[in-house]
Structure formats: C-alpha cells, structure tokens
Enzyme design. Structure first.
Site, PDB file in Angstrom:
ATOM      1  N   ASP A 115      39.370  34.487  43.112  1.00  0.00           N
ATOM      2  CA  ASP A 115      39.798  34.770  44.484  1.00  0.00           C
ATOM      3  C   ASP A 115      41.281  34.482  44.683  1.00  0.00           C
ATOM      4  O   ASP A 115      41.924  33.833  43.857  1.00  0.00           O
ATOM      5  CB  ASP A 115      39.001  33.906  45.470  1.00  0.00           C
ATOM      6  CG  ASP A 115      37.616  34.454  45.733  1.00  0.00           C
ATOM      7  OD1 ASP A 115      37.349  35.602  45.359  1.00  0.00           O
ATOM      8  OD2 ASP A 115      36.797  33.717  46.336  1.00  0.00           O
ATOM      9  N   LYS A 144      40.834  38.081  48.620  1.00  0.00           N
ATOM     10  CA  LYS A 144      40.904  38.574  49.985  1.00  0.00           C
ATOM     11  C   LYS A 144      41.998  37.810  50.714  1.00  0.00           C
ATOM     12  O   LYS A 144      42.195  36.618  50.498  1.00  0.00           O
ATOM     13  CB  LYS A 144      39.574  38.368  50.716  1.00  0.00           C
ATOM     14  CG  LYS A 144      38.378  39.036  50.058  1.00  0.00           C
ATOM     15  CD  LYS A 144      37.097  38.649  50.769  1.00  0.00           C
ATOM     16  CE  LYS A 144      35.887  39.252  50.077  1.00  0.00           C
ATOM     17  NZ  LYS A 144      34.624  38.850  50.730  1.00  0.00           N
ATOM     18  N   MET A 171      39.838  28.298  57.984  1.00  0.00           N
ATOM     19  CA  MET A 171      40.072  29.680  58.423  1.00  0.00           C
ATOM     20  C   MET A 171      40.241  29.770  59.941  1.00  0.00           C
ATOM     21  O   MET A 171      39.722  30.681  60.590  1.00  0.00           O
ATOM     22  CB  MET A 171      38.917  30.600  57.961  1.00  0.00           C
ATOM     23  CG  MET A 171      38.721  30.635  56.464  1.00  0.00           C
ATOM     24  SD  MET A 171      37.283  31.609  55.949  1.00  0.00           S
ATOM     25  CE  MET A 171      35.943  30.547  56.495  1.00  0.00           C
TER      26      MET A 171
END
Length: 476
Positions: free
Chosen positions: A36, A58, A169
C-alpha cells in the site's frame, strides 16, 4: 484448483524497527508482495530480489485499485505463487479492510494467514511523545475513523465521552468533527494534536486545541496521512520530542552497495540514530550467476592452486554460498587464496571466518597460484586487478557474477501494478532529497545510481559516516 497461501500482514506505521518478526519473515519468503501507499518503501528491502512487487496503494480521493480488484488480485496471484504477502500499513484489522480481504480469500478457497501489525493509533502518538493513556489523566482511549463515508455521526455519538480519542483518516473532516464533538459537550479548549507521517523521517506534529487544531495544522502545512489525538494527554510534555531529538532525525540516506546484506547492516546503524535509509544493490538489480563460480570452486576442491580476487562483498557472499552448495569443508581448501580489493570486501571475508591473503595489488602479484579468478564489475577496477594477478605468472580468468534479471511473472491484468526496484526507489526519493553514499569504491556502484536516474558522480564513500568496515587498501 490448488492455491498458494496469502498472508495479510501489518507493516506498522513505517519505521523498520516496528515490523514484527513474523512480518519480516513472511516478506523475506514471499514470491509476491502487494503493498500500500502507507507502507514504507524501506520495508521492501527485506523482499527477495526476485520477488514481484505490486503497488495497490490508495491516496485520499485517488484509488489506484478498487478494493474488489485488490481482492481479485490476491486470488489470482495465489493460483501461481506459493506465498503472496499483502503488506498493509499499520494493522490490517484496524481500519485496514483486512477482514474484507480475508473473507474474499476464504470464499475463494485460498488459504490465508493474518499477521497483526503495530497500529498507528498507538505508535504514531508515541513517536510524537504523546501517551494515549496516562495515570491521573486518561485511563482509556477510543480509536475511530474520521472518514466521512464510515457512519461518522454514529461514531461521534458513541465516542464523544472518551477520555482520549484517536482518529485515523480524519484530516479532511476535522473541522466538522470538532464542531460535532463540541455540540456533544466536548470543550473546544480540549487539548488536541495531529501527527503527520509518524515514525518516518518526515514526521511533523502540531499541538493545539480541539477548536484550533485544524486551522493550525493547515497553517503549518501538516496533513494526511496523520493521526489525530483529542484529550488531555495531547498536552502532556513529559516524554518530550524523543524521536525528533535523535541525532540523525530527518536525515535521509540512499546507500549503493553490492549486496542487500551489506546495505541492511549499515542501514541499521543509521536508523538507530533516527535516520531514514533506502538502498540500491547489485544483487537486487541483477541476478547472480553461479555456474562459473561453482566450476571455479570445484577446480580448487580438486587440488588446483586457485586464487579469487573479489571486488565486492557480493562476490564473497556468492563464493561462500558456492562452497556450501558443493558440500566442501573449508579445511580442504587450503590451496585457495583470497584477495580483497578494499576494506569493505576484506570485512566481508573476515565475517565468514577467513582472512584475506592479499590486500593490495602488489600482494596479489606475489601470491603463487596457478589460476586467478577475478570478479568482473562494470565500471570497476577489475582491469587493474587482472593486470596485478597476471604479474604473478598465473592464468587469469574473469568471473562474471551478474546478469540481467528477468521480469517477475504476474498475470497480464496486474502488470500495470508491477514495480521494478528503481520504481520503488523513485517513490522513496519523491518524499524528499537524500544523501547518496557508496559502500566501497563508488565506481563499482555508479551504474546503479544511473539506473535510478541519479548522477553517479554524486556518490560519496560512506567512510565519512564512520561506516566503513576497514580502510580502503587496494593500492599499487
């Protein structure tokens, strides 16, 4: 259909010291590593040189692959490979969608293993000197996602009363989160902190209040990926900025070496002082040929007086492996002479319980052997070494250890995700400038620097760091 095994592995927040032993062992054994964006490229140094590296990262608002595509990729790869490692930042089961990937593998009949990682919810605040619990201040903490699409309102209802709240996040939604928490009775003056890229060389943090944190972070240019801490522990200063106070914090070093083993040993020393390290090595850029070397070892085992002149630590490592594969007792090789062209190579010989017979061109010229095998290196000093060996009256033969490495085999559908090592290094360099160091003679590794788009003339010897194993010795 028979499948290989998939390991869903937590990589921690990025610092190599936070990778668990199980995680490292799996990365070292993997045929394929799917990683990732939040996985530090440094951790990929543990992968086998021949392993396929696939990027499935991502970024906020930009998905390289949809989640269902990632799940399909893991199933596809398991058809052709014995071990596929899905390397995920932090812990795969803490907002990492690891459970979804495990469910997809189970539904397809693919054996899998889950390896927890050090979660950034705890590690990142710790690297910024913020304890998530503290006697007399906070006896508990709650971890939540601040992502707008994850039922944010319900989260806030449930966690508004937490003594310490850790948000992952949550950068984009922080102003809204602050308003909603205030509406639920959390004081706007509650201490709060944001830590960007925790445990990495580019770690930055800001401390403010719930009401002012978003604006203060924006003013300082601190953003995603970041961990947010809300609660009185965010005002605690007892731990200090311990990580950022390390003598080499913020330094970034790109090492060029002959072998990954050599580079990792030097990386560990720099990382212990807070630096971030990446490496390019010959054994990752090229495949190591064994036929010529094994034939030379066999000649020595059958009584011929043979000399090996090594230009790199990789040459020494390959020679020792060839001796082991042949099953020879080192005591049977008393007729073998070993020459090392500089201190790094001499150290590699000593690490294997041996002592170089020659440490200079003059000593090579005086050694009585029938045949010299000289490790050939593009851009190196092998011409000088060959001349010195020829002066001994011996037959001189070049030993070509490196050849182009074939591209790893992956299904055509996933080839756009395949990353060569130069791509991984470029990704790491995109994070900021780095000092370029050669372990040994810069001429020997200069082509590696050119391959990754850097000027080979910028390389400096790592002796300047006190990292040299021994002084350079190859003289006339």
């Amino acid at each position: 259909m028979a499948y290989g095994r998939v390991a869903l592995v937590g990589a921690g927040p990025g610092h190599p010291g936070l990778l668990t032993e199980r995680a490292r062992a799996l990365v070292e054994q993997a045929d394929v590593v799917v990683y990732d964006r939040l996985v530090s490229p440094r951790l990929l140094m543990y992968a086998k040189p021949e392993a396929a590296l696939l990027y499935a990262g991502k970024a906020p608002g930009c998905h390289a692959l949809a989640q269902r595509d990632i799940e399909a990729m893991l199933v596809d790869l398991a058809r052709d490979h014995a071990l596929v490692v899905r390397l995920k930042g932090g812990d795969p089961l803490v907002f990492g969608r690891g459970a979804e990937e495990a469910a997809a593998l189970r539904a397809a009949g693919v054996p899998f293993e889950l390896v927890p990682g050090v979660t950034s919810a705890v590690a990142v605040p710790a690297f910024a000197g913020i304890p998530v619990t503290l006697r007399g201040v906070s006896r508990s903490f709650a971890v939540a996602t601040g992502h707008a699409g994850d039922g944010l309102q319900a989260h806030l209802d449930a966690i508004a009363g937490a003594e310490t709240l850790v948000l992952l996040m949550g950068v984009a939604e922080l102003p809204r989160i602050a308003e909603e928490l205030a509406a639920r009775g959390v004081s706007p003056d509650t201490p709060a902190a944001m830590v960007e890229w925790g445990s990495r060389a580019k770690q930055r943090s800001v401390r403010a209040t719930l009401a002012t944190l978003a604006a203060e972070a924006k003013r300082r240019g601190i953003g995603s990926p970041a961990v947010i801490v809300i609660g009185h522990v965010a005002a605690d200063a007892s731990l200090g900025a311990w990580f950022e106070s390390l003598p080499r914090f913020g330094e970034r070093h790109l090492l060029f070496a002959s072998s990954a083993r050599e580079a990792l040993a030097h990386a560990a020393r720099l990382e212990a002082e807070g630096a971030e390290v990446m490496a390019c090595t010959w054994d990752r850029a090229r495949a190591v040929r064994v036929a010529e070397l094994e034939a030379a070892v066999s000649m020595a085992a059958h009584g011929r007086s043979v000399g090996f002149a090594f230009c790199t630590a990789l040459g020494v490592e390959a020679w020792r492996c060839a001796v082991q594969r042949a099953g020879f007792d080192l005591r049977r090789l008393g007729n073998v002479k070993l020459a090392a062209v500089d201190g790094y190579v001499a150290h590699a010989v000593r690490e294997r319980g041996l002592v170089p017979d020659a440490r200079s061109l003059g000593e090579m010229a005086r050694l009585p052997v029938e045949v010299w095998f000289v490790e050939a290196q593009s851009g190196g000093r092998d011409a000088d070494v060959e001349a010195a060996c020829a002066a001994s009256g011996a037959d001189v033969r070049s030993l070509h250890l490196l050849e182009p490495r074939p591209a790893p085999a992956v299904p055509a559908r996933w080839r756009p995700c395949l990353r060569a090592w130069r791509d991984v290094v470029a990704e790491w360099l995109a994070d900021g400038p780095a000092e370029l160091w050669a372990l040994g003679d810069p001429a020997l590794v200069r082509p590696l620097a050119v391959e990754v788009g850097l000027g080979g003339d910028a390389l400096r010897r790592a002796d300047a760091f006190g990292l040299a194993a021994d002084e350079a010795v190859c003289g006339a």
